[in-house]
Design an enzyme around this catalytic site. Structure first.
Site, PDB file in Angstrom:
ATOM      1  N   PRO A   2      -3.805  -1.269   7.028  1.00  0.00           N
ATOM      2  CA  PRO A   2      -3.330  -2.653   6.898  1.00  0.00           C
ATOM      3  C   PRO A   2      -3.288  -3.037   5.413  1.00  0.00           C
ATOM      4  CG  PRO A   2      -5.252  -2.501   8.356  1.00  0.00           C
ATOM      5  CD  PRO A   2      -5.106  -1.178   7.675  1.00  0.00           C
ATOM      6  N   GLU A   3      -2.191  -3.640   4.999  1.00  0.00           N
ATOM      7  CA  GLU A   3      -2.076  -4.062   3.602  1.00  0.00           C
ATOM      8  C   GLU A   3      -2.554  -5.514   3.491  1.00  0.00           C
ATOM      9  OE1 GLU A   3       1.520  -2.544   1.719  1.00  0.00           O
ATOM     10  OE2 GLU A   3       1.639  -0.930   3.180  1.00  0.00           O
ATOM     11  N   LYS A  52      -7.583  -6.272   0.133  1.00  0.00           N
ATOM     12  CA  LYS A  52      -7.770  -5.753   1.491  1.00  0.00           C
ATOM     13  C   LYS A  52      -9.183  -6.014   2.015  1.00  0.00           C
ATOM     14  CE  LYS A  52      -4.398  -2.124   0.497  1.00  0.00           C
ATOM     15  NZ  LYS A  52      -4.212  -0.677   0.269  1.00  0.00           N
ATOM     16  N   ARG A 121     -14.245  -6.759  -9.254  1.00  0.00           N
ATOM     17  CA  ARG A 121     -13.642  -5.444  -9.553  1.00  0.00           C
ATOM     18  C   ARG A 121     -12.192  -5.354  -9.092  1.00  0.00           C
ATOM     19  NH1 ARG A 121     -18.843  -3.572  -7.771  1.00  0.00           N
ATOM     20  NH2 ARG A 121     -17.994  -2.984  -5.747  1.00  0.00           N
ATOM     21  N   ASN A 162       0.911   1.449   0.981  1.00  0.00           N
ATOM     22  CA  ASN A 162       1.968   2.449   0.868  1.00  0.00           C
ATOM     23  C   ASN A 162       3.365   1.948   1.228  1.00  0.00           C
ATOM     24  OD1 ASN A 162       2.439   5.032   0.016  1.00  0.00           O
ATOM     25  ND2 ASN A 162       2.391   5.899   2.090  1.00  0.00           N
ATOM     26  N   ARG A 252      -0.006  10.100  -1.924  1.00  0.00           N
ATOM     27  CA  ARG A 252       0.629   9.684  -0.675  1.00  0.00           C
ATOM     28  C   ARG A 252       2.143   9.737  -0.825  1.00  0.00           C
ATOM     29  NH1 ARG A 252      -2.017   4.295   1.372  1.00  0.00           N
ATOM     30  NH2 ARG A 252      -1.327   5.118   3.371  1.00  0.00           N
TER      31      ARG A 252
END
Ligand SMILES: [Zn+2]
Length: 263
Positions: A2-3, A52, A121, A162, A252
């Site tokens: 999941p993005e 995410k 971060r 992706n 990827r």
């Protein structure tokens, strides 16, 4: 995986469905029993998404921290709530709706300091306001990595996965193989504005749709899976007909058009 748009949508729906009354929290699988016991009977104050990462604040000194990872799912169930099916790490049950969490990379209780440390971060989140875009642009360009890999670095831009990276680079006409330090100001502006716009659409629809309704001839909400993307897992370029190239970038696969995305 999941993005970011899905995580932001989940945060919004959790607030809408669980925010009013104390929740009934359980760990049907048993692996999060102690955590569920802490949350049981508490009211969700606020769910919030950063990239995410999903954080649920129940007004305690510990915050529920969830990262779905590659296969994790957080599913909404409607009343009457069925018995748990499969391996459910955490069930949060409200009056009318419940949520089942399965297969997450992370599901734990953390301190507010730990949450701040995770957030600090992360790079700019396209679905949050007030990002420092000059800093983000310079950070993105501080590497010679291919841009196709750089946009997946969550400490630069948080939330892109992706599918979005293939679509955004296509729409900006940028080859995923270009070194990040060659990205010009106007190209960065194009990347950022498309990312914000497309992820907002994705959050609203609950799925990734990047094609232009005028090009497809129907509204985004009615597009089927063969119509909603330009590049990701496509065979030919929707705009010029060239056969797309598949390359491994950042570990990827990415699909791109050598004509529309030269260099
Ligand atoms: Zn093309």
């Amino acid at each position: 995986m999941p993005e970011g748009h899905i995580i932001h949508r989940l945060a919004k729906e959790l607030n809408e469905t669980l925010g009013k009354r104390p929740v009934h929290a359980t760990s049907p699988q048993g692996r999060f029993s102690a955590g569920a016991e802490v949350l049981n009977g508490e009211r969700l104050v606020k769910a919030d998404a950063f990239g995410k990462y999903l954080f649920c604040d129940f007004g305690l000194d510990q915050i529920l921290h969830i990262h779905l990872g590659l296969i994790g799912k957080l599913r909404r169930l409607h009343a009457p709530i069925p018995e748990p099916v499969g391996v459910i790490r955490l069930r949060l049950e409200g009056d009318d709706d419940a949520w089942d969490l399965s297969g997450p990379t992370r599901c734990d209780l953390i301190s507010p300091d730990e949450m701040e440390s995770i957030i600090s971060r992360l790079g700019a989140d396209p679905l949050r306001r007030n990002s420092d875009l000059i800093q983000t642009r310079e950070l993105l360009r501080s590497s010679r990595k291919p841009i196709g890999a750089r946009v997946l670095d969550q400490d630069v831009i948080a939330g892109i996965g992706n599918v979005y990276r293939a679509e955004i680079l296509f729409l900006c006409g940028i080859s995923p193989l270009r070194p990040s330090n060659t990205i010009k100001d106007d190209e960065f502006d194009c990347l950022w504005s498309h990312t914000v716009e497309l992820m907002r659409i994705g959050k609203r629809l609950g799925r990734i749709v990047t094609t232009d309704p005028t090009e497809i001839g129907k509204p985004r909400g009615r597009m089927n899976d063969s119509e909603r993307l330009y590049a990701y897992k496509q065979e030919h370029c929707r705009r010029c007909g060239t056969e797309l190239v598949v390359a491994k970038v950042g570990g990827r696969s990415i699909w791109y058009c050598p004509t529309c995305q030269p260099g």
